[in-house]
Scaffold this active site. Structure first.
Site, PDB file in Angstrom:
ATOM      1  N   LYS A 242       0.845  -1.202   0.000  1.00  0.00           N
ATOM      2  CA  LYS A 242       0.000   0.000   0.000  1.00  0.00           C
ATOM      3  C   LYS A 242       0.880   1.252   0.000  1.00  0.00           C
ATOM      4  O   LYS A 242       1.653   1.479   0.925  1.00  0.00           O
ATOM      5  CB  LYS A 242      -0.910   0.001   1.230  1.00  0.00           C
ATOM      6  CG  LYS A 242      -1.718   1.303   1.415  1.00  0.00           C
ATOM      7  CD  LYS A 242      -2.703   1.217   2.592  1.00  0.00           C
ATOM      8  CE  LYS A 242      -3.361   2.564   2.878  1.00  0.00           C
ATOM      9  NZ  LYS A 242      -4.305   2.521   4.019  1.00  0.00           N
ATOM     10  N   ASP A 247      -2.644  10.059   3.912  1.00  0.00           N
ATOM     11  CA  ASP A 247      -4.062   9.708   4.028  1.00  0.00           C
ATOM     12  C   ASP A 247      -4.792  10.734   4.888  1.00  0.00           C
ATOM     13  O   ASP A 247      -4.791  10.653   6.115  1.00  0.00           O
ATOM     14  CB  ASP A 247      -4.198   8.298   4.634  1.00  0.00           C
ATOM     15  CG  ASP A 247      -5.649   7.841   4.678  1.00  0.00           C
ATOM     16  OD1 ASP A 247      -6.512   8.512   4.067  1.00  0.00           O
ATOM     17  OD2 ASP A 247      -5.920   6.804   5.324  1.00  0.00           O
ATOM     18  N   LYS A 254     -10.337  12.827   8.056  1.00  0.00           N
ATOM     19  CA  LYS A 254     -10.038  12.325   9.395  1.00  0.00           C
ATOM     20  C   LYS A 254     -10.197  13.443  10.419  1.00  0.00           C
ATOM     21  O   LYS A 254      -9.619  14.511  10.255  1.00  0.00           O
ATOM     22  CB  LYS A 254      -8.606  11.765   9.447  1.00  0.00           C
ATOM     23  CG  LYS A 254      -8.447  10.447   8.697  1.00  0.00           C
ATOM     24  CD  LYS A 254      -7.069   9.855   8.860  1.00  0.00           C
ATOM     25  CE  LYS A 254      -6.905   8.568   8.071  1.00  0.00           C
ATOM     26  NZ  LYS A 254      -7.657   7.422   8.622  1.00  0.00           N
ATOM     27  N   ASP A 265       1.389   6.079   5.692  1.00  0.00           N
ATOM     28  CA  ASP A 265       0.421   5.180   5.061  1.00  0.00           C
ATOM     29  C   ASP A 265       0.964   4.525   3.783  1.00  0.00           C
ATOM     30  O   ASP A 265       0.252   3.771   3.129  1.00  0.00           O
ATOM     31  CB  ASP A 265      -0.890   5.942   4.776  1.00  0.00           C
ATOM     32  CG  ASP A 265      -2.113   5.069   4.940  1.00  0.00           C
ATOM     33  OD1 ASP A 265      -2.018   4.006   5.590  1.00  0.00           O
ATOM     34  OD2 ASP A 265      -3.183   5.444   4.406  1.00  0.00           O
ATOM     35  N   ASP A 324     -12.346   7.089   3.276  1.00  0.00           N
ATOM     36  CA  ASP A 324     -11.187   6.805   4.126  1.00  0.00           C
ATOM     37  C   ASP A 324     -10.788   5.323   4.062  1.00  0.00           C
ATOM     38  O   ASP A 324      -9.747   4.935   4.577  1.00  0.00           O
ATOM     39  CB  ASP A 324     -11.489   7.228   5.566  1.00  0.00           C
ATOM     40  CG  ASP A 324     -10.215   7.423   6.378  1.00  0.00           C
ATOM     41  OD1 ASP A 324      -9.109   7.369   5.794  1.00  0.00           O
ATOM     42  OD2 ASP A 324     -10.329   7.633   7.605  1.00  0.00           O
ATOM     43  N   GLU A 326      -9.512   3.806   1.635  1.00  0.00           N
ATOM     44  CA  GLU A 326      -8.911   3.987   0.305  1.00  0.00           C
ATOM     45  C   GLU A 326      -7.841   2.951  -0.004  1.00  0.00           C
ATOM     46  O   GLU A 326      -7.614   2.607  -1.157  1.00  0.00           O
ATOM     47  CB  GLU A 326      -8.306   5.394   0.204  1.00  0.00           C
ATOM     48  CG  GLU A 326      -6.891   5.576   0.800  1.00  0.00           C
ATOM     49  CD  GLU A 326      -6.799   5.325   2.307  1.00  0.00           C
ATOM     50  OE1 GLU A 326      -7.846   5.421   2.983  1.00  0.00           O
ATOM     51  OE2 GLU A 326      -5.693   5.011   2.797  1.00  0.00           O
ATOM     52  N   ARG A 328      -7.617  -0.258   0.438  1.00  0.00           N
ATOM     53  CA  ARG A 328      -8.075  -1.480  -0.227  1.00  0.00           C
ATOM     54  C   ARG A 328      -8.420  -1.222  -1.692  1.00  0.00           C
ATOM     55  O   ARG A 328      -8.365  -2.144  -2.513  1.00  0.00           O
ATOM     56  CB  ARG A 328      -9.262  -2.076   0.538  1.00  0.00           C
ATOM     57  CG  ARG A 328     -10.479  -1.213   0.571  1.00  0.00           C
ATOM     58  CD  ARG A 328     -11.431  -1.599   1.693  1.00  0.00           C
ATOM     59  NE  ARG A 328     -10.946  -1.150   3.007  1.00  0.00           N
ATOM     60  CZ  ARG A 328     -11.576  -1.400   4.157  1.00  0.00           C
ATOM     61  NH1 ARG A 328     -12.698  -2.110   4.172  1.00  0.00           N
ATOM     62  NH2 ARG A 328     -11.084  -0.943   5.290  1.00  0.00           N
TER      63      ARG A 328
HETATM   64  N1  BES Z   1      -4.581   4.289   6.827  1.00  0.00           N
HETATM   65  C1  BES Z   1      -5.780   4.031   7.531  1.00  0.00           C
HETATM   66  C2  BES Z   1      -5.599   2.969   8.626  1.00  0.00           C
HETATM   67  C3  BES Z   1      -4.710   3.313   9.786  1.00  0.00           C
HETATM   68  C4  BES Z   1      -5.244   3.862  10.939  1.00  0.00           C
HETATM   69  C5  BES Z   1      -3.363   3.012   9.765  1.00  0.00           C
HETATM   70  C6  BES Z   1      -4.430   4.137  12.013  1.00  0.00           C
HETATM   71  C7  BES Z   1      -2.542   3.305  10.847  1.00  0.00           C
HETATM   72  C8  BES Z   1      -3.073   3.860  11.977  1.00  0.00           C
HETATM   73  C9  BES Z   1      -6.847   3.520   6.578  1.00  0.00           C
HETATM   74  O1  BES Z   1      -6.814   4.046   5.295  1.00  0.00           O
HETATM   75  C10 BES Z   1      -8.156   3.923   7.164  1.00  0.00           C
HETATM   76  O2  BES Z   1      -8.422   5.098   7.230  1.00  0.00           O
HETATM   77  N2  BES Z   1      -8.970   2.937   7.569  1.00  0.00           N
HETATM   78  C11 BES Z   1     -10.232   3.173   8.134  1.00  0.00           C
HETATM   79  C12 BES Z   1     -11.212   2.219   7.468  1.00  0.00           C
HETATM   80  C13 BES Z   1     -12.651   2.521   7.746  1.00  0.00           C
HETATM   81  C14 BES Z   1     -13.049   3.830   7.094  1.00  0.00           C
HETATM   82  C15 BES Z   1     -13.477   1.391   7.195  1.00  0.00           C
HETATM   83  C16 BES Z   1     -10.133   2.932   9.630  1.00  0.00           C
HETATM   84  O3  BES Z   1      -9.421   2.025  10.048  1.00  0.00           O
HETATM   85  O4  BES Z   1     -10.777   3.663  10.367  1.00  0.00           O
HETATM   86 ZN    ZN Z   2      -4.981   4.660   4.641  1.00  0.00          ZN
HETATM   87 MN    MN Z   3      -7.887   5.882   5.160  1.00  0.00          MN
END
Ligand code: BES
Ligand code: ZN
Ligand code: MN
Length: 480
Positions: A242, A247, A254, A265, A324, A326, A328
């Site tokens: 990834k 992000d 966020k 990220d 968010d 993104e 995947r």
């Molecule tokens: N990059 C984030 C995940 C993340 C969070 C990595 C904290 C490291 C520390 C990812 O893109 C994300 O935002 N995931 C969301 C998914 C949700 C919207 C389904 C999450 O985990 O809240």
């Molecule tokens: Zn992310």
């Molecule tokens: Mn995200």
């Protein structure tokens, strides 16, 4: 830090010395006076694990006492961690050069200690105006390693440093184009690594709907980088990483301080590139292809929105529920591309994918899942224990498939409930691997530490590189 091999007689070594002391049998050979030995013995009776310095003006001797009778991987990890404790003392003492020796100490133990010291010595310095303390050179007793063994380890450690450096760099100085250029220029200097960088036009002609959608809010172009190292004639192992350069969350921006540290990220991409480079440095007999989709995720004017329906590289349609989720989306295109174009024996991805992974297991390991890759993941768990970059397997029960079904498209990009967020993300990705054996590594908890942990300072860790490298070394044994 420079590593050198040299024959060392602990008792008459003149210079700063660390002596690894794990076993009572070595007592007679401690480079200490009788009184000092008594002190060490008394301390060991209370607790075997400590670091004790002694003055040998103008130098010092540091006794790293440890318990060699514990499980090998636990003992080695203890030594890595004690190296961090020692480094604090070295900094106070302003030590530039240090020799490492021991008696009855195993090569693996010395290796772990040196590794801990080396990894602990890294810090992200390029934006500091004041000089930061580093140990300049480490002299290792040549009874423990051959020059080739030391060189192979140095290659791996250097790749880990570069991974950490990239992950620590803010997006202002490392966007997708810059990162792709960096990887291409490294590959250009390596005889057996090829690099293809695809720009936005090429990504458009490949119809990578996920990568393009995530990129729509950004002024920076996306990149899709493919690195190949062909150290064997086997079908390749595809390493997907990834590469979300930053992000923000996109339009589902966020909140509060959740955005902080999201420069990390792209750690999955940095990890996979580093693993491939390390394998090539050391001529591992494996065939690797790293596939690295790169973009930032921003809420620009034309940013993709919830309710958008994307058509991915393989034709699957995806309803965007949350911008968010993104990672995947860009990974799905890369995984499908790998499956369609490389006939891989295995696809492995690494991604800072879900906050849920951090909530489930904190910062102490990788959340792993597999479809059709029971053996490879079992192997990764095994070597992960050995190098102490640990994995825990999450289930991929068919019940979770229901949670990512969409009313308007084939899939939705996040679950219908917030439960099992790490698994629904893994399920989403597994769809794009199809029948190809697939391992998903969610490194959200370990890629970047918000506070110091063991032999890592705040910031990027490179966690997972040593595990994957060890896995590839095993691979070579299986293929032989
Ligand atoms: N990059 C984030 C995940 C993340 C969070 C990595 C904290 C490291 C520390 C990812 O893109 C994300 O935002 N995931 C969301 C998914 C949700 C919207 C389904 C999450 O985990 O809240
Ligand atoms: Zn992310
Ligand atoms: Mn995200």
């Amino acid at each position: 830090m420079i590593h050198k091999l040299q024959s060392i007689k602990a008792k008459d070594y003149e210079g700063n010395l660390v002596f690894l002391y794990g076993d009572e049998c070595a007592e007679r050979n401690l480079p200490l006076t009788r009184k000092e030995v008594e002190l060490i013995k008394a301390r060991r009776e209370r607790d075997k694990n400590f670091v004790q310095p002694f003055d040998r003006l103008p130098n010092r001797i540091y006794i790293v006492s440890f318990d060699s009778e514990r499980d090998a991987s636990v003992c080695q990890e203890h030594l890595r961690r004690s190296a961090m404790q020692l480094l604090g003392m070295l900094e106070t003492d302003r030590v530039d050069e240090l020799a490492v020796s021991g008696d009855g100490t195993l090569p693996e133990e010395v290796a772990a200690f040196v590794e801990g010291l080396t990894l602990a010595d890294y810090s992200f310095d390029r934006y500091r105006s004041k000089e930061v303390y580093h140990l300049q050179s480490l002299i290792i007793d040549s009874v423990y390693f051959t020059p080739d063994e030391l060189e192979a380890s140095q290659h791996l450690w250097n790749r880990i440093f570069w991974c950490r450096e990239w992950v620590n760099m803010p997006v202002q100085d490392l966007n997708a184009a810059a990162f792709a250029d960096e990887l291409a220029s490294i590959a250009a200097d390596m005889a057996d690594v090829s690099c293809t960088v695809m720009d936005k036009k090429q990504i458009e002609s490949l119809r990578m709907g996920g990568l393009l959608a995530v990129n729509r809010g950004s002024v920076d172009e996306p990149r899709f980088v493919v690195l190949e190292y062909k150290g064997s004639d086997e079908a390749p192992i595809c390493l997907v990483g990834k590469g979300v350069m930053y992000d923000t969350g996109g339009l589902n921006i966020k909140p509060e301080d959740y955005m902080q540290e999201m420069k990390s990220d792209m750690a999955g991409a940095a990890t996979m590139a580093s693993v491939l480079f390390a394998a090539a440095d050391n001529d591992l007999p494996v065939h690797l292809v790293a596939l690295l989709p790169m973009t930032d995720n921003r809420p620009g004017y034309n940013a993709y929105a919830a309710d958008d329906i994307l058509t991915m590289y393989d034709g699957t349609t995806v309803e965007v529920v949350n911008t968010d989720a993104e990672g995947r989306l860009i990974l799905a295109d890369a995984i499908a591309y790998a499956a369609a174009n490389y006939k891989p024996q295995l696809i492995v991805d690494a991604a800072t994918l879900t906050g849920a992974a951090v909530r489930a297991i904190s910062t102490f390991g990788i959340a792993a899942m597999q479809t059709g890759a029971d053996n490879p993941l079992t192997m990764m768990k095994l070597v992960g224990e050995q190098v102490y970059e640990r994995l825990v397997e999450f289930p991929m029960w068919s019940e979770y498939d229901e949670l990512i079904k969409s009313d308007v498209a084939d899939l939705r990009n996040c679950g219908t409930t917030p439960q099992a967020g790490t698994i629904t993300a893994g399920k989403f990705l597994a769809h794009f691997a199809g029948k190809v054996p697939y391992v998903h590594l969610d490194i959200a908890g370990v890629a970047y530490f918000s506070k110091p942990q063991h032999y890592y300072r705040v910031g990027a860790s490179g966690y997972g590189i040593r595990m994957l490298y060890a896995f590839l070394q095993m691979q070579d044994m299986i293929n032989e």
